[in-house]
Design a protein around this motif. Sequence first.
Motif, PDB file in Angstrom:
ATOM      1  N   TYR A  86     -26.502 -41.363  -0.876  1.00  0.00           N
ATOM      2  CA  TYR A  86     -25.279 -41.901  -1.468  1.00  0.00           C
ATOM      3  C   TYR A  86     -24.278 -42.325  -0.395  1.00  0.00           C
ATOM      4  CZ  TYR A  86     -20.966 -41.997  -4.245  1.00  0.00           C
ATOM      5  OH  TYR A  86     -19.779 -42.354  -4.833  1.00  0.00           O
ATOM      6  N   TYR A  87     -24.027 -41.455   0.581  1.00  0.00           N
ATOM      7  CA  TYR A  87     -23.029 -41.778   1.600  1.00  0.00           C
ATOM      8  C   TYR A  87     -23.364 -43.095   2.289  1.00  0.00           C
ATOM      9  CZ  TYR A  87     -19.696 -41.659   5.343  1.00  0.00           C
ATOM     10  OH  TYR A  87     -18.669 -42.000   6.176  1.00  0.00           O
ATOM     11  N   CYS A  88     -24.575 -43.206   2.822  1.00  0.00           N
ATOM     12  CA  CYS A  88     -24.923 -44.379   3.626  1.00  0.00           C
ATOM     13  C   CYS A  88     -25.090 -45.633   2.779  1.00  0.00           C
ATOM     14  CB  CYS A  88     -26.160 -44.104   4.464  1.00  0.00           C
ATOM     15  SG  CYS A  88     -25.832 -42.911   5.794  1.00  0.00           S
ATOM     16  N   LEU A  89     -25.550 -45.489   1.545  1.00  0.00           N
ATOM     17  CA  LEU A  89     -25.628 -46.661   0.667  1.00  0.00           C
ATOM     18  C   LEU A  89     -24.247 -47.254   0.438  1.00  0.00           C
ATOM     19  CD1 LEU A  89     -28.280 -45.563  -1.956  1.00  0.00           C
ATOM     20  CD2 LEU A  89     -28.408 -47.549  -0.433  1.00  0.00           C
ATOM     21  N   VAL A  90     -23.272 -46.397   0.202  1.00  0.00           N
ATOM     22  CA  VAL A  90     -21.914 -46.880  -0.051  1.00  0.00           C
ATOM     23  C   VAL A  90     -21.300 -47.448   1.229  1.00  0.00           C
ATOM     24  CG1 VAL A  90     -19.575 -46.171  -0.706  1.00  0.00           C
ATOM     25  CG2 VAL A  90     -21.546 -45.344  -2.018  1.00  0.00           C
ATOM     26  N   ALA A  91     -21.335 -46.703   2.316  1.00  0.00           N
ATOM     27  CA  ALA A  91     -20.675 -47.118   3.559  1.00  0.00           C
ATOM     28  C   ALA A  91     -21.352 -48.333   4.188  1.00  0.00           C
ATOM     29  CB  ALA A  91     -20.639 -45.957   4.549  1.00  0.00           C
ATOM     30  N   HIS A  92     -22.664 -48.320   4.269  1.00  0.00           N
ATOM     31  CA  HIS A  92     -23.364 -49.427   4.927  1.00  0.00           C
ATOM     32  C   HIS A  92     -23.628 -50.588   3.976  1.00  0.00           C
ATOM     33  CE1 HIS A  92     -23.480 -47.414   8.718  1.00  0.00           C
ATOM     34  NE2 HIS A  92     -23.679 -46.303   8.029  1.00  0.00           N
ATOM     35  N   GLY A  93     -23.651 -50.312   2.679  1.00  0.00           N
ATOM     36  CA  GLY A  93     -23.668 -51.401   1.705  1.00  0.00           C
ATOM     37  C   GLY A  93     -22.420 -52.254   1.851  1.00  0.00           C
ATOM     38  N   GLN A  94     -21.288 -51.595   2.089  1.00  0.00           N
ATOM     39  CA  GLN A  94     -20.035 -52.319   2.324  1.00  0.00           C
ATOM     40  C   GLN A  94     -20.152 -53.177   3.575  1.00  0.00           C
ATOM     41  OE1 GLN A  94     -17.521 -51.455   5.001  1.00  0.00           O
ATOM     42  NE2 GLN A  94     -16.597 -53.387   4.402  1.00  0.00           N
ATOM     43  N   GLN A  95     -20.786 -52.678   4.612  1.00  0.00           N
ATOM     44  CA  GLN A  95     -20.948 -53.465   5.835  1.00  0.00           C
ATOM     45  C   GLN A  95     -21.847 -54.681   5.611  1.00  0.00           C
ATOM     46  OE1 GLN A  95     -19.719 -53.418   9.247  1.00  0.00           O
ATOM     47  NE2 GLN A  95     -18.192 -52.605   7.835  1.00  0.00           N
ATOM     48  N   VAL A  96     -22.892 -54.533   4.802  1.00  0.00           N
ATOM     49  CA  VAL A  96     -23.728 -55.697   4.473  1.00  0.00           C
ATOM     50  C   VAL A  96     -22.879 -56.740   3.742  1.00  0.00           C
ATOM     51  CG1 VAL A  96     -25.690 -56.526   3.087  1.00  0.00           C
ATOM     52  CG2 VAL A  96     -25.940 -54.473   4.497  1.00  0.00           C
ATOM     53  N   ARG A  97     -22.059 -56.285   2.792  1.00  0.00           N
ATOM     54  CA  ARG A  97     -21.180 -57.225   2.093  1.00  0.00           C
ATOM     55  C   ARG A  97     -20.245 -57.918   3.077  1.00  0.00           C
ATOM     56  NH1 ARG A  97     -20.654 -52.698  -1.285  1.00  0.00           N
ATOM     57  NH2 ARG A  97     -18.450 -52.411  -0.764  1.00  0.00           N
ATOM     58  N   ALA A  98     -19.655 -57.153   3.988  1.00  0.00           N
ATOM     59  CA  ALA A  98     -18.684 -57.706   4.937  1.00  0.00           C
ATOM     60  C   ALA A  98     -19.338 -58.688   5.906  1.00  0.00           C
ATOM     61  CB  ALA A  98     -18.006 -56.581   5.709  1.00  0.00           C
ATOM     62  N   LEU A  99     -20.467 -58.309   6.479  1.00  0.00           N
ATOM     63  CA  LEU A  99     -21.104 -59.146   7.495  1.00  0.00           C
ATOM     64  C   LEU A  99     -21.772 -60.382   6.907  1.00  0.00           C
ATOM     65  CD1 LEU A  99     -22.620 -56.330   9.723  1.00  0.00           C
ATOM     66  CD2 LEU A  99     -20.736 -57.869  10.335  1.00  0.00           C
ATOM     67  N   SER A 100     -22.284 -60.265   5.699  1.00  0.00           N
ATOM     68  CA  SER A 100     -22.971 -61.404   5.074  1.00  0.00           C
ATOM     69  C   SER A 100     -22.003 -62.304   4.324  1.00  0.00           C
ATOM     70  CB  SER A 100     -24.054 -60.910   4.105  1.00  0.00           C
ATOM     71  OG  SER A 100     -23.463 -60.304   2.961  1.00  0.00           O
ATOM     72  N   GLY A 101     -20.838 -61.756   3.944  1.00  0.00           N
ATOM     73  CA  GLY A 101     -19.916 -62.502   3.114  1.00  0.00           C
ATOM     74  C   GLY A 101     -20.430 -62.687   1.694  1.00  0.00           C
ATOM     75  N   ASP A 102     -21.429 -61.875   1.336  1.00  0.00           N
ATOM     76  CA  ASP A 102     -22.092 -62.028   0.042  1.00  0.00           C
ATOM     77  C   ASP A 102     -22.154 -60.684  -0.674  1.00  0.00           C
ATOM     78  OD1 ASP A 102     -23.830 -62.432  -2.098  1.00  0.00           O
ATOM     79  OD2 ASP A 102     -25.327 -63.513  -0.913  1.00  0.00           O
ATOM     80  N   PRO A 103     -21.234 -60.425  -1.616  1.00  0.00           N
ATOM     81  CA  PRO A 103     -21.228 -59.145  -2.323  1.00  0.00           C
ATOM     82  C   PRO A 103     -22.526 -58.889  -3.099  1.00  0.00           C
ATOM     83  CG  PRO A 103     -19.304 -60.457  -2.938  1.00  0.00           C
ATOM     84  CD  PRO A 103     -20.154 -61.301  -2.043  1.00  0.00           C
ATOM     85  N   GLU A 104     -23.115 -59.957  -3.616  1.00  0.00           N
ATOM     86  CA  GLU A 104     -24.351 -59.793  -4.380  1.00  0.00           C
ATOM     87  C   GLU A 104     -25.491 -59.328  -3.462  1.00  0.00           C
ATOM     88  OE1 GLU A 104     -27.099 -62.251  -7.563  1.00  0.00           O
ATOM     89  OE2 GLU A 104     -25.294 -63.170  -6.749  1.00  0.00           O
ATOM     90  N   LEU A 105     -25.558 -59.884  -2.263  1.00  0.00           N
ATOM     91  CA  LEU A 105     -26.603 -59.466  -1.321  1.00  0.00           C
ATOM     92  C   LEU A 105     -26.449 -57.989  -0.985  1.00  0.00           C
ATOM     93  CD1 LEU A 105     -29.001 -60.091   0.546  1.00  0.00           C
ATOM     94  CD2 LEU A 105     -27.320 -60.657   2.326  1.00  0.00           C
ATOM     95  N   GLY A 106     -25.211 -57.547  -0.797  1.00  0.00           N
ATOM     96  CA  GLY A 106     -24.974 -56.136  -0.503  1.00  0.00           C
ATOM     97  C   GLY A 106     -25.533 -55.237  -1.597  1.00  0.00           C
TER      98      GLY A 106
END
Length: 194
Positions: A86-106
């Motif tokens: 749970y911790y890493c999915l939430v924290a690093h999922g946010q980073q995928v959203r931020a770096l990709s600029g794509d919330p759906e991809l995250g």
Amino acid sequence: MPSRDSVHALPVPEEDDLDPDIRKYFDICREKLGLLPNVLRSYSFRPERLRRFIDSYNEIMLSDGALTKLEREMIAVVVSSCNRCYYCLVAHGQQVRALSGDPELGEMIALNYRVADLDDRTMAMLDYAWALTEAPNDIDAEDREVLMDLGFDANAIWEIVETAAFFNYTNRMAHGLEMMPNSAYHRMNRSDDA
């Protein structure tokens, strides 16, 4: 289980009781990230380990290398998805959203990376990270050959393995301590204009 406002299931030292270098690093995190990640507060339970964790994390996730920062974050999320961390999915999922600029991809990477519209190279990288997490005994030369055929060199394969291994470690720490992600991560980078 700790409450949503807690860091983890064990006591966490007060920041005022930490060494000056750690307090300074925490202030830098707040300034750059807008928050102090709970993982850092969690590791402050053992200050020397926190220092080594920071060094390892920064080297693996932020240094220049064969993989992009987005690729490393996607590996972190895929490993965490396999481990249901749970911790890493939430924290690093946010980073995928931020770096990709794509919330759906995250969200796709966090829930089921196989539904994402990824190129063959990226899919193979994530398949390898998943396999290394789910069945490390089964990894063999053929798995690495698939990566090499798609353009990953020895340095890139090393980084895939190192990133996956690091997050298997951090996932187990998060599970064992019932580490809770900062609630702010849930709201970050959710819209296309974020």
